[in-house]
Design a protein around this motif. Structure first.
Motif, PDB file in Angstrom:
ATOM      1  N   LYS A   1       0.781  -1.145   0.001  1.00  0.00           N
ATOM      2  CA  LYS A   1       0.046  -0.071   0.020  1.00  0.00           C
ATOM      3  C   LYS A   1       0.965   1.249  -0.013  1.00  0.00           C
ATOM      4  O   LYS A   1       2.018   1.226   0.396  1.00  0.00           O
TER       5      LYS A   1
ATOM      6  N   PHE B   1      -3.413  -2.643  -4.775  1.00  0.00           N
ATOM      7  CA  PHE B   1      -3.799  -3.546  -5.781  1.00  0.00           C
ATOM      8  C   PHE B   1      -4.258  -4.658  -4.881  1.00  0.00           C
ATOM      9  O   PHE B   1      -3.438  -5.256  -4.314  1.00  0.00           O
ATOM     10  N   GLU B   2      -5.521  -5.071  -5.297  1.00  0.00           N
ATOM     11  CA  GLU B   2      -6.002  -6.354  -4.569  1.00  0.00           C
ATOM     12  C   GLU B   2      -6.761  -7.174  -5.754  1.00  0.00           C
ATOM     13  O   GLU B   2      -7.643  -6.796  -6.087  1.00  0.00           O
TER      14      GLU B   2
ATOM     15  N   GLN C   1      -8.317   3.992  -0.332  1.00  0.00           N
ATOM     16  CA  GLN C   1      -8.876   4.039   0.925  1.00  0.00           C
ATOM     17  C   GLN C   1      -8.337   4.827   1.643  1.00  0.00           C
ATOM     18  O   GLN C   1      -7.348   5.354   1.708  1.00  0.00           O
TER      19      GLN C   1
ATOM     20  N   SER D   1     -13.801   4.035   0.821  1.00  0.00           N
ATOM     21  CA  SER D   1     -13.058   3.294  -0.109  1.00  0.00           C
ATOM     22  C   SER D   1     -13.805   3.227  -1.487  1.00  0.00           C
ATOM     23  O   SER D   1     -14.941   3.367  -1.611  1.00  0.00           O
ATOM     24  N   GLU D   2     -12.836   3.222  -2.525  1.00  0.00           N
ATOM     25  CA  GLU D   2     -13.249   3.130  -3.986  1.00  0.00           C
ATOM     26  C   GLU D   2     -12.480   2.099  -4.625  1.00  0.00           C
ATOM     27  O   GLU D   2     -11.296   2.024  -4.590  1.00  0.00           O
ATOM     28  N   SER D   3     -13.068   1.510  -5.607  1.00  0.00           N
ATOM     29  CA  SER D   3     -12.308   0.375  -6.382  1.00  0.00           C
ATOM     30  C   SER D   3     -12.784   0.539  -7.763  1.00  0.00           C
ATOM     31  O   SER D   3     -13.519   1.396  -8.150  1.00  0.00           O
ATOM     32  N   GLN D   4     -11.566   0.322  -8.834  1.00  0.00           N
ATOM     33  CA  GLN D   4     -11.612   0.663 -10.082  1.00  0.00           C
ATOM     34  C   GLN D   4     -11.153  -0.676 -10.694  1.00  0.00           C
ATOM     35  O   GLN D   4      -9.959  -1.072 -10.531  1.00  0.00           O
TER      36      GLN D   4
ATOM     37  N   VAL E   1      -7.484  -5.628  -8.930  1.00  0.00           N
ATOM     38  CA  VAL E   1      -8.210  -4.267  -8.941  1.00  0.00           C
ATOM     39  C   VAL E   1      -7.407  -3.316  -8.168  1.00  0.00           C
ATOM     40  O   VAL E   1      -7.067  -3.352  -7.019  1.00  0.00           O
ATOM     41  N   GLU E   2      -7.672  -2.117  -8.862  1.00  0.00           N
ATOM     42  CA  GLU E   2      -7.203  -0.836  -7.757  1.00  0.00           C
ATOM     43  C   GLU E   2      -7.902  -0.292  -6.822  1.00  0.00           C
ATOM     44  O   GLU E   2      -9.167  -0.230  -7.277  1.00  0.00           O
ATOM     45  N   LYS E   3      -7.549  -0.303  -5.755  1.00  0.00           N
ATOM     46  CA  LYS E   3      -8.344   0.321  -4.575  1.00  0.00           C
ATOM     47  C   LYS E   3      -7.840   1.574  -3.962  1.00  0.00           C
ATOM     48  O   LYS E   3      -6.628   1.520  -3.911  1.00  0.00           O
TER      49      LYS E   3
END
Length: 68
Positions: A7, A28-29, A36, A43-46, A32-34
């Motif tokens: 992170k 990245f998880e 926080q 939180s937001e994910s793309q 998926v780019e996240k």
């Protein structure tokens, strides 16, 4: 073996929810780019661009509902 997620903080970024400066971390998880916020937990994910493009390409409009 434990897989650690790397992170990093985004310098100069402002949280869209609490407006705090320099509290947004990016990671990245599962590819998926996240984002926080460490202050308010926003939180937001793309998803990957290939995934988003494939999802939209296969969709179609059946009809438009216009209530009167």
């Amino acid at each position: 073996m434990v897989n650690k997620i790397k992170k990093r903080f985004v310098a100069g970024a402002t949280c869209p929810k609490c407006r705090a400066l320099d509290t947004i971390m990016l990671y990245f998880e599962n590819n998926v780019e996240k984002l926080q916020c460490v202050k308010c937990n926003y939180s937001e994910s793309q998803a990957d661009k290939k995934v988003a493009k494939a999802t939209r390409a296969s969709e179609s409009v059946i009809g438009v509902f216009k209530p009167e």
